[in-house]
Write a protein that holds these residues in place. Sequence first.
Motif, mmCIF file in Angstrom:
data_model
loop_
_atom_site.group_PDB
_atom_site.id
_atom_site.type_symbol
_atom_site.label_atom_id
_atom_site.label_comp_id
_atom_site.label_asym_id
_atom_site.label_seq_id
_atom_site.Cartn_x
_atom_site.Cartn_y
_atom_site.Cartn_z
ATOM 1 N N PHE A 408 0.828 -1.207 0.000
ATOM 2 C CA PHE A 408 0.000 0.000 0.000
ATOM 3 C C PHE A 408 0.860 1.252 0.000
ATOM 4 O O PHE A 408 0.598 2.193 -0.759
ATOM 5 N N TRP A 409 1.878 1.274 0.840
ATOM 6 C CA TRP A 409 2.663 2.500 0.971
ATOM 7 C C TRP A 409 3.689 2.677 -0.145
ATOM 8 O O TRP A 409 4.421 3.664 -0.137
ATOM 9 N N GLY A 411 2.226 2.399 -3.250
ATOM 10 C CA GLY A 411 1.276 2.728 -4.292
ATOM 11 C C GLY A 411 0.601 1.553 -4.936
ATOM 12 O O GLY A 411 -0.030 1.705 -5.995
ATOM 13 N N SER A 414 -4.695 -2.693 -2.300
ATOM 14 C CA SER A 414 -5.998 -2.049 -2.169
ATOM 15 C C SER A 414 -6.282 -1.669 -0.728
ATOM 16 O O SER A 414 -5.633 -2.171 0.210
ATOM 17 N N THR A 599 -8.267 -0.503 -6.777
ATOM 18 C CA THR A 599 -6.855 -0.283 -6.441
ATOM 19 C C THR A 599 -6.422 1.160 -6.638
ATOM 20 O O THR A 599 -5.341 1.552 -6.190
ATOM 21 N N SER A 600 -7.271 1.970 -7.296
ATOM 22 C CA SER A 600 -6.929 3.385 -7.454
ATOM 23 C C SER A 600 -7.389 4.224 -6.272
ATOM 24 O O SER A 600 -6.977 5.372 -6.118
ATOM 25 N N ARG A 602 -7.098 5.470 -2.767
ATOM 26 C CA ARG A 602 -5.902 5.529 -1.927
ATOM 27 C C ARG A 602 -6.110 6.276 -0.607
ATOM 28 O O ARG A 602 -5.146 6.436 0.152
ATOM 29 N N ASN A 621 -3.860 8.720 3.725
ATOM 30 C CA ASN A 621 -3.810 9.235 2.360
ATOM 31 C C ASN A 621 -2.566 8.695 1.665
ATOM 32 O O ASN A 621 -1.469 9.195 1.873
ATOM 33 N N GLY A 622 -2.782 7.664 0.854
ATOM 34 C CA GLY A 622 -1.687 7.099 0.070
ATOM 35 C C GLY A 622 -1.701 7.584 -1.359
ATOM 36 O O GLY A 622 -1.091 6.956 -2.238
ATOM 37 N N ALA A 623 -2.391 8.708 -1.598
ATOM 38 C CA ALA A 623 -2.481 9.274 -2.942
ATOM 39 C C ALA A 623 -1.337 10.258 -3.176
ATOM 40 O O ALA A 623 -0.647 10.682 -2.245
ATOM 41 N N TRP A 663 0.653 11.243 0.527
ATOM 42 C CA TRP A 663 1.493 10.272 1.223
ATOM 43 C C TRP A 663 1.604 10.630 2.710
ATOM 44 O O TRP A 663 2.686 10.815 3.252
#
Length: 671
Positions: A408-409, A411, A414, A599-600, A602, A621-623, A663
Amino acid sequence: MTVSESTPHPLGVSLREDGLNVAVYSETAEAVDVAVFDDDGAETRHRLDRRTGHVFHGLVPGGIGTRYGFRVHGEWEPGEGLRHNAAKLLLDPWARAVEGSWGAGEETFGHTFADPEQRNDADSAASVAKAVVVDPAFDWGDDAPPRVPYADTVVYEVHVKGFTQRHPDVPEEIRGTYAGLAHPAAIQHLVDLGVTTVELLPVHQFVQDSHLTEKGLRNYWGYNSIGFFAPHHEYSSAGDGGGQVAEFKQLVKALHAAGLEVVLDVVYNHTAEGNHLGPTLSLKGIDNGSYYRVVEEDPENYFDTTGTGNSLNVSHPAALQLILDSLRYWVTEMHVDGFRFDLATTLTRQWGDAHVHSAFLDIVHQDPVLAPVKLIAEPWDTAGYQVGGFPARWSEWNGKYRDDVRDFWRGQGSLGELTQRITGSPDVYEADRRSPLCSVNFLTAHDGFTLADLTAYDEKHNDANGEGGADGESDNRSWNCGAEGPTDDEGVNALRARQRRNMLTTLLLSAGVPMLLGGDEFGRTQQGNNNAYCQDDEISWFDWSTVDTDLLTFTRDLIALRRQTPALRPQWFSGAAGPNTVSLRADGEPMGQQEWDDTSARAYAVQFQAEGSPTVLLLVNGATNPVEFTVPPAPGAPWTLVVSSDPQQEVGREVAELLVGEWSTTVLRSA
């Protein structure tokens, strides 16, 4: 003194008023001699003339400080699994301490041959270590095991030597030793950090690998055991004449006095004797077929699911007794609080296949001495992956946690996979009515990248290991954040700092038992080496001059938050009567199936709540862009921002809506 006064138990050498009682198990030996050595190395042999069942026993002269070994007579027929050779001095498998070291060379230590059928009759006594009879007396005072509940446990994995070898506040003469780790400066770091349980990399007596010493390297991790009862002598400031035992006990006593548990990483799945070309140091020469799993159709060779050349024969009572006697000894005599079992799946292989009702697991389950201690499995070996397959009283290193959170971290993966890990891996444990506490959550360990390197390297950099970069895992699920290795790019370094905090936040707020790799709390690097098993040097040792104090404070705050918040430490999965979690989209609405699988997607929020506990809201927030979060109504007092990886956030302020940077993670609490 007469031989008739001896007893066949306990196995090994035990002190008596009239000398030493010696008992050696072997189904295949013809005779056993005890070789006793004086201060000049002169040897005196004593034949054990009594035999009860398969145990040779007798009384020999000696006492505390006696140095000894065994010479076992019998057939040498490797094709039949028999490897007796009285020319080889053998270490007592039940030895409490070991003096000296194993040399190198085909004629002595190695005992290897171009033709494995040919017996090497060169005497090995001058080049092998000797067992030492130790004084069992020790003043434990009011020592008592801390017995930290799993729900409150935070594990800190650390190497005895590496932790203090370069510590400026530990006296130089004890750095890198049991005494060094027991020093107040070392213990204070652990106490201030807030961990509860110190998991020591192997401290059983181990052997240096000849292939490493030939390259000028050393086995640093110690997964090459030969003595399951003896503290490794190189970690002793008191020398190797038996003082290492009292020094280790003093370490345990000091950690207990600080409220810290001691868990040992133990290697019972194999020994340092290797495959059919390996050295004969102990069990091979005593009773090869009882202690090792030989290939039935080809007894010269070994069934190996450890990658080391051999596996202990855990379907045989002799091997099981060795392991269980060792475990009980470390609990009763050395006062340790638990064990992490290396390649534990091998120990469950009754007849080659892993089995939840194997003899090993059944015996451990009913043992009253082991009932109160922690049992942690590394639930895999070279032939199988068994996460979720151990009995309910065991906890396991959760490799799924490591992989999914890393993914996840960087990118990938899910939100659904991330949530399974954050909530204690119910997909692994809940169906069998196992608790989240069965999951030991970790992102890094001794084997692999450190946390700092996980965010700084896409590729392993193991050139110092002398194997041309062929060793170590290639699939690290790491992300260098835009540059490989050290860089002056301020943007890359800022992103790395956030990513380290993101992963620490995820780890320390997840349901289960968190394990922190020693040094990750302040940014320890191994310069991209992800297999530093042979780096007994600055690559592995903690560098206390480069501590990231901001990261250290951040980690301390997270551990304190966890320890103060029962909602973060559920003992069972979500339900009406217990703690549970609620997952929300960034707009405050409940998560739907589409978001779990997308999966998009984040960014989302996880709310941890339990009766009698502050409620915690984790904003993830992994976007690659900032995300505006609509914060749900606080269940009690207003939400207060308590921790954030985003340097733009103001800790301590009340929150209703929040823009969380790319991030980043932010933690809110409602008291």
